[in-house]
Structure formats: C-alpha cells, structure tokens
Design a protein around this motif. Sequence first.
Motif, PDB file in Angstrom:
ATOM      1  N   GLU A 114       0.847  -1.203   0.000  1.00  0.00           N
ATOM      2  CA  GLU A 114       0.000   0.000   0.000  1.00  0.00           C
ATOM      3  C   GLU A 114       0.886   1.258   0.000  1.00  0.00           C
ATOM      4  O   GLU A 114       2.003   1.234   0.538  1.00  0.00           O
ATOM      5  N   PRO A 115       0.384   2.349  -0.594  1.00  0.00           N
ATOM      6  CA  PRO A 115       1.180   3.594  -0.612  1.00  0.00           C
ATOM      7  C   PRO A 115       1.550   4.087   0.785  1.00  0.00           C
ATOM      8  O   PRO A 115       2.564   4.784   0.962  1.00  0.00           O
ATOM      9  N   THR A 116       0.741   3.728   1.774  1.00  0.00           N
ATOM     10  CA  THR A 116       1.011   4.185   3.140  1.00  0.00           C
ATOM     11  C   THR A 116       2.040   3.304   3.866  1.00  0.00           C
ATOM     12  O   THR A 116       2.486   3.669   4.955  1.00  0.00           O
ATOM     13  N   ASP A 117       2.379   2.160   3.295  1.00  0.00           N
ATOM     14  CA  ASP A 117       3.342   1.262   3.936  1.00  0.00           C
ATOM     15  C   ASP A 117       4.745   1.866   3.885  1.00  0.00           C
ATOM     16  O   ASP A 117       5.182   2.396   2.854  1.00  0.00           O
ATOM     17  N   GLN A 118       5.423   1.765   5.005  1.00  0.00           N
ATOM     18  CA  GLN A 118       6.822   2.187   5.068  1.00  0.00           C
ATOM     19  C   GLN A 118       7.685   0.956   4.822  1.00  0.00           C
ATOM     20  O   GLN A 118       7.732   0.044   5.637  1.00  0.00           O
ATOM     21  N   ILE A 119       8.355   0.921   3.670  1.00  0.00           N
ATOM     22  CA  ILE A 119       9.104  -0.280   3.315  1.00  0.00           C
ATOM     23  C   ILE A 119      10.585   0.046   3.073  1.00  0.00           C
ATOM     24  O   ILE A 119      10.950   1.175   2.744  1.00  0.00           O
ATOM     25  N   ASP A 120      11.408  -0.964   3.294  1.00  0.00           N
ATOM     26  CA  ASP A 120      12.806  -0.914   2.878  1.00  0.00           C
ATOM     27  C   ASP A 120      12.888  -1.467   1.464  1.00  0.00           C
ATOM     28  O   ASP A 120      12.428  -2.579   1.200  1.00  0.00           O
ATOM     29  N   LYS A 121      13.451  -0.727   0.559  1.00  0.00           N
ATOM     30  CA  LYS A 121      13.472  -1.146  -0.835  1.00  0.00           C
ATOM     31  C   LYS A 121      14.431  -2.295  -1.090  1.00  0.00           C
ATOM     32  O   LYS A 121      14.258  -3.049  -2.057  1.00  0.00           O
ATOM     33  N   ILE A 122      15.461  -2.439  -0.249  1.00  0.00           N
ATOM     34  CA  ILE A 122      16.421  -3.538  -0.392  1.00  0.00           C
ATOM     35  C   ILE A 122      16.574  -4.213   0.962  1.00  0.00           C
ATOM     36  O   ILE A 122      16.814  -3.537   1.968  1.00  0.00           O
ATOM     37  N   VAL A 123      16.416  -5.528   0.979  1.00  0.00           N
ATOM     38  CA  VAL A 123      16.485  -6.295   2.223  1.00  0.00           C
ATOM     39  C   VAL A 123      17.432  -7.475   2.028  1.00  0.00           C
ATOM     40  O   VAL A 123      17.326  -8.206   1.037  1.00  0.00           O
ATOM     41  N   PRO A 124      18.354  -7.703   2.967  1.00  0.00           N
ATOM     42  CA  PRO A 124      19.254  -8.855   2.862  1.00  0.00           C
ATOM     43  C   PRO A 124      18.656 -10.100   3.516  1.00  0.00           C
ATOM     44  O   PRO A 124      17.686 -10.030   4.275  1.00  0.00           O
ATOM     45  N   GLN A 125      19.239 -11.236   3.195  1.00  0.00           N
ATOM     46  CA  GLN A 125      19.021 -12.484   3.930  1.00  0.00           C
ATOM     47  C   GLN A 125      20.376 -13.006   4.381  1.00  0.00           C
ATOM     48  O   GLN A 125      21.413 -12.635   3.828  1.00  0.00           O
ATOM     49  N   PHE A 126      20.330 -13.893   5.377  1.00  0.00           N
ATOM     50  CA  PHE A 126      21.556 -14.529   5.857  1.00  0.00           C
ATOM     51  C   PHE A 126      21.285 -16.028   5.956  1.00  0.00           C
ATOM     52  O   PHE A 126      20.282 -16.443   6.545  1.00  0.00           O
ATOM     53  N   ARG A 127      22.186 -16.826   5.374  1.00  0.00           N
ATOM     54  CA  ARG A 127      21.950 -18.266   5.327  1.00  0.00           C
ATOM     55  C   ARG A 127      23.241 -19.057   5.564  1.00  0.00           C
ATOM     56  O   ARG A 127      24.330 -18.615   5.219  1.00  0.00           O
ATOM     57  N   PHE A 128      23.069 -20.235   6.145  1.00  0.00           N
ATOM     58  CA  PHE A 128      24.075 -21.292   6.083  1.00  0.00           C
ATOM     59  C   PHE A 128      23.535 -22.370   5.151  1.00  0.00           C
ATOM     60  O   PHE A 128      22.314 -22.563   5.053  1.00  0.00           O
ATOM     61  N   TRP A 129      24.447 -23.078   4.465  1.00  0.00           N
ATOM     62  CA  TRP A 129      23.983 -24.136   3.570  1.00  0.00           C
ATOM     63  C   TRP A 129      24.938 -25.321   3.603  1.00  0.00           C
ATOM     64  O   TRP A 129      26.130 -25.192   3.852  1.00  0.00           O
ATOM     65  N   GLN A 130      24.350 -26.509   3.363  1.00  0.00           N
ATOM     66  CA  GLN A 130      25.099 -27.748   3.298  1.00  0.00           C
ATOM     67  C   GLN A 130      24.610 -28.521   2.068  1.00  0.00           C
ATOM     68  O   GLN A 130      23.427 -28.475   1.732  1.00  0.00           O
ATOM     69  N   GLN A 131      25.527 -29.232   1.425  1.00  0.00           N
ATOM     70  CA  GLN A 131      25.156 -29.921   0.186  1.00  0.00           C
ATOM     71  C   GLN A 131      25.855 -31.272   0.091  1.00  0.00           C
ATOM     72  O   GLN A 131      27.014 -31.419   0.483  1.00  0.00           O
ATOM     73  N   TYR A 132      25.121 -32.243  -0.467  1.00  0.00           N
ATOM     74  CA  TYR A 132      25.646 -33.583  -0.717  1.00  0.00           C
ATOM     75  C   TYR A 132      25.387 -33.893  -2.190  1.00  0.00           C
ATOM     76  O   TYR A 132      24.235 -33.914  -2.632  1.00  0.00           O
ATOM     77  N   LEU A 133      26.449 -34.117  -2.940  1.00  0.00           N
ATOM     78  CA  LEU A 133      26.354 -34.296  -4.386  1.00  0.00           C
ATOM     79  C   LEU A 133      26.841 -35.688  -4.778  1.00  0.00           C
ATOM     80  O   LEU A 133      27.977 -36.068  -4.475  1.00  0.00           O
ATOM     81  N   PHE A 134      25.965 -36.427  -5.446  1.00  0.00           N
ATOM     82  CA  PHE A 134      26.287 -37.770  -5.927  1.00  0.00           C
ATOM     83  C   PHE A 134      26.296 -37.743  -7.454  1.00  0.00           C
ATOM     84  O   PHE A 134      25.348 -37.270  -8.078  1.00  0.00           O
TER      85      PHE A 134
END
Length: 279
Positions: A114-134
């Motif tokens: 909505e036009p009245t919403d106060q928003i941040d135009k850019i937002v980060p995320q933070f992640r850890f990741w694990q992978q197993y590849l066969f």
Amino acid sequence: MKFIRKIAVLFLFGLFLGTFQTNQVLAQQSASDFDVEKEFPKSSFFWLGTYTKYRIGEKLWYNGEYHVRTRSNYVNEMAQLYIRLGLSYLVNKNFEITGGIVTPFYWAEEDLYEPTDQIDKIVPQFRFWQQYLFIQPLGRVKVYHQIRTEQRWRRDFIEESPFLLTHRFRYKLMTYIPINTRDFQQGTFYGVFYNEIFIQAGKSIRYNYLEDNRTFGGLGYILNENIQLQAGFMKTYQQRQNGVDFNSRDILRFSIYHNLDFYYKKNKQKTGNINPVFN
C-alpha cells in the motif's frame, strides 16, 4: 549393457517431461479443490550467474556463485543480488560434500504494498547451507543427485520487520548429455536438464511447505578446461503464503563457469576429459 543405458536415458527424459506436465496440470487444477479461486500470477526473470570452482587442496575445493537477477519483462527491474560461498570436500570421484554461507539481497516489488506502507526497498538475507552431491555415470551421460539444506534468516520489506529463521530442503536431479562428442572435452556441446523441488519449514511457515518446483532445459558449451558456458529456460511454480495460490515464473538463464586447479600435481596424467561443472 548399451540397451540398459538407453532405457535409463529414456527414463530420465520421461521423468523430466512428466514433472513438467505435472506442473502444467497443477496450474490448471479446478478451483473447487479448495473452494476458492486459485491465482497463478505470471512473471518473467533473467538470471545472469557466474560459478567458480577452484581446487585448493588434494580433495578440497572453493565454490563461489555470484548472480544478478532482474524481473518485469525479464530486465526492467532489479530483483536480486546473490552471493553463495562454500568449501567442498571430495570424498571420492562420485561423492562430494559442501558447506558455506549465502548472502542474497532482495529488491521490493513496491506495487505489492500500500502507498502508506513504510518499506525498505532492499532487504538482505543470511543463510548457512550444506550440500551432498552424488554423480552417477551412465555411459556418455552424467546424472547428478543434489541434496541441499539451508538455514535462512529473512524478513519482510516492511520497516523494522524482524528476521525469522526458516529451513529449506532441496533435491535436484540433473543430467548432462554430450551432443557432438562421445566424452566431455574441449569443444563439446551438451544438453542439460534438471528438476528441483524445494520444501521449507519453520514457525513462520504455515501453509506453503512446498516452496518451489523448478524445471530447466538448456545448452552448454565447453570452451576449454577452465571455462564453460550455459544458457537455457527455466519454468518454476512457487507456492504462496496462503497455500492456495502459486507464482508462475518464466526465467531465462545464462551462466559462466570458471575452474582453476591450484593444486596441480606434475605427475598427473591428462586424459582430455572434462567434467561439466554442476550448478
């Protein structure tokens, strides 16, 4: 043996086609299933990615992924900047484990607020990741099975929204098929196909456990032992927060793969074969 390999390849193609058809059926389901009218808003993206894989030890590799993603008729608006870093350990030639961190940055779709919403135009995320590849060789074809887990701290674009922890579980089945040569080597064109399913969990996840399903088909080219190029089209369906509606996305992808070996042994024998880099 050749007959068995042909059957295996046909089975894989059937799996990819079947999954794609399943997505189409999903998109056309009757609204009576949930007694509400489903929505499938469509959007178009372009993903430009660079993948690096550098050998730094006998069995140790550095992995890096760097993406620029745009949307709205593919390129009209910025969507994401994406940085994934990790270390891989080669257990044997067909099994690899990886762990690392991810820091994507998301641009808000301002017309969703909505036009009245106060928003941040850019937002980060933070992640850890694990992978197993066969890796599963089938004659000329290479089949990859990827299992990936992620712990994500993410927030809404509304100002001062808190970061919430969610978990994501991914499985990708992918195959590379050389076209103009028997083996993967310099000058090889190859077809690449995959399907990946995303499941998410966490206190903030109530209805949309099936987060995403991606189906990709494309063409790759091995320029030399250090550089590979790949381009293709990906169709995805994302389950929205209400658990009923889905985002339908058409995504054009172009990727560059760069490999270097900083642990090259002088007595290592070159065979001329080059393994395509997995993404």
